[in-house]
Design a protein around this motif. Structure first.
Motif, short mmCIF file in Angstrom:
data_model
loop_
_atom_site.label_atom_id
_atom_site.label_comp_id
_atom_site.label_asym_id
_atom_site.label_seq_id
_atom_site.Cartn_x
_atom_site.Cartn_y
_atom_site.Cartn_z
N UNK A 103 70.33 78.55 -59.71
CA UNK A 103 69.53 79.77 -59.74
C UNK A 103 68.15 79.75 -58.89
N UNK A 104 67.54 78.58 -59.12
CA UNK A 104 66.21 78.33 -58.32
C UNK A 104 66.36 78.12 -56.74
N UNK A 105 67.61 77.43 -56.53
CA UNK A 105 67.62 77.19 -55.03
C UNK A 105 68.31 77.96 -54.33
N UNK A 106 69.11 79.00 -54.76
CA UNK A 106 69.92 79.91 -53.93
C UNK A 106 69.71 81.27 -54.67
N UNK A 107 69.25 81.83 -55.52
CA UNK A 107 69.14 83.04 -56.01
C UNK A 107 67.93 83.45 -56.38
N UNK A 108 66.52 82.64 -56.13
CA UNK A 108 65.31 83.03 -56.31
C UNK A 108 65.00 83.23 -57.83
N UNK A 109 65.84 82.44 -58.67
CA UNK A 109 65.66 82.28 -59.89
C UNK A 109 66.11 83.44 -60.84
N UNK A 110 66.99 84.17 -59.99
CA UNK A 110 67.88 85.34 -60.67
C UNK A 110 69.10 84.88 -61.43
N UNK A 111 69.28 85.42 -62.56
CA UNK A 111 70.68 85.04 -63.29
C UNK A 111 71.90 85.20 -62.18
N UNK A 112 72.58 84.28 -62.33
CA UNK A 112 73.81 84.25 -61.44
C UNK A 112 75.16 84.12 -62.49
N UNK A 113 76.12 84.65 -62.09
CA UNK A 113 77.44 84.82 -62.93
C UNK A 113 78.16 83.44 -62.51
N UNK A 114 79.07 83.20 -63.51
CA UNK A 114 79.80 81.96 -63.29
C UNK A 114 80.90 82.14 -62.01
N UNK A 115 81.06 83.52 -61.70
CA UNK A 115 82.00 83.55 -60.69
C UNK A 115 81.21 83.54 -59.32
N UNK A 116 79.91 83.91 -59.27
CA UNK A 116 79.19 83.30 -58.11
C UNK A 116 78.90 82.07 -57.92
N UNK A 117 78.82 81.29 -59.03
CA UNK A 117 78.34 79.83 -58.92
C UNK A 117 79.73 79.25 -58.61
N UNK A 118 80.71 79.47 -58.93
CA UNK A 118 82.23 79.22 -58.63
C UNK A 118 82.44 79.28 -56.86
#
Length: 205
Positions: A162-177
């Motif tokens: 979240x912090x490194x790639x999405x500016x702290x925004x919540x991210x889904x498991x699918x996007x993480x995968x």
């Protein structure tokens, strides 16, 4: 000792991902290291579940004093009340005894692990009561030094992404995968550096 693939993995990740390259530059000269013998590592992981690091260390020290060398045979030789007196709950006492029995019976095929893939080892480990997927994944990373483990349920990994790639925004498991796919076959290394981006002390499990 440094895993033999570590420097190769760093170069590959840096070429693919400038964000990861920047994280790695901030943490030079560090690497993931092997932790302990298999049975002892898993028993200690069970001991430390759901309690603070300090409390877990205190209980583990008492277990070591009680059992001596931490082997399946020595654990099974102890009466359950003696193990509970070390500070283990009834459930953790059962879990560690179950783990010892799996090793003693040969139900855990430690000698075959070098030829087994990650998912096969995870399936074998989670058959033991008290070992879930997260503990098995940490074991693959820190005991077997498997290079491509991606523990999606790990809260530290989720926060690091979240912090490194999405500016702290919540991210889904699918996007993480999907992000993790760009790091293959070095997802353990990428995960380890994301942990380092949050805290320089290696993750405990």
């Amino acid at each position: 000792m440094k895993p033999e693939y570590w420097d190769r993995a760093k170069r590959a990740l840096a070429r693919k991902d400038p964000v990861m390259a920047a994280i790695m530059r901030r943490h030079p000269g560090v690497f993931m290291a092997r932790r302990g013998e298999a049975f002892m590592t898993l028993a200690r992981a069970i001991c430390g579940q759901q309690i603070s690091v300090k409390a877990a260390q205190s209980v583990w020290n008492r277990v070591c004093e009680c059992v001596g060398e931490i082997t399946p045979h020595n654990v099974l030789a102890q009466k359950r009340p003696r193990l509970r007196a070390c500070g283990l709950s009834d459930r953790k006492t059962e879990y560690i005894a179950d783990l010892a029995q799996h090793f003693a019976d040969g139900a855990i095929h430690e000698h075959r692990w070098p030829e087994m893939d990650d998912e096969a080892i995870i399936a074998e480990l989670i058959d033991v009561r008290g070992i879930g997927r997260w503990t098995a994944e940490m074991f693959l990373m820190f005991n077997l030094l498997r290079p491509d483990v991606f523990p999606l349920d790990d809260l530290g990994l989720q926060k690091g992404v979240r912090l490194a790639y999405f500016k702290g925004r919540k991210v889904s498991v699918a996007r993480m995968r999907k992000l993790g796919e760009t790091w293959r076959p070095w997802r353990s290394v990428a995960t380890w550096y994301l942990w380092r981006s949050l805290d320089p002390v290696p993750v405990e499990y």
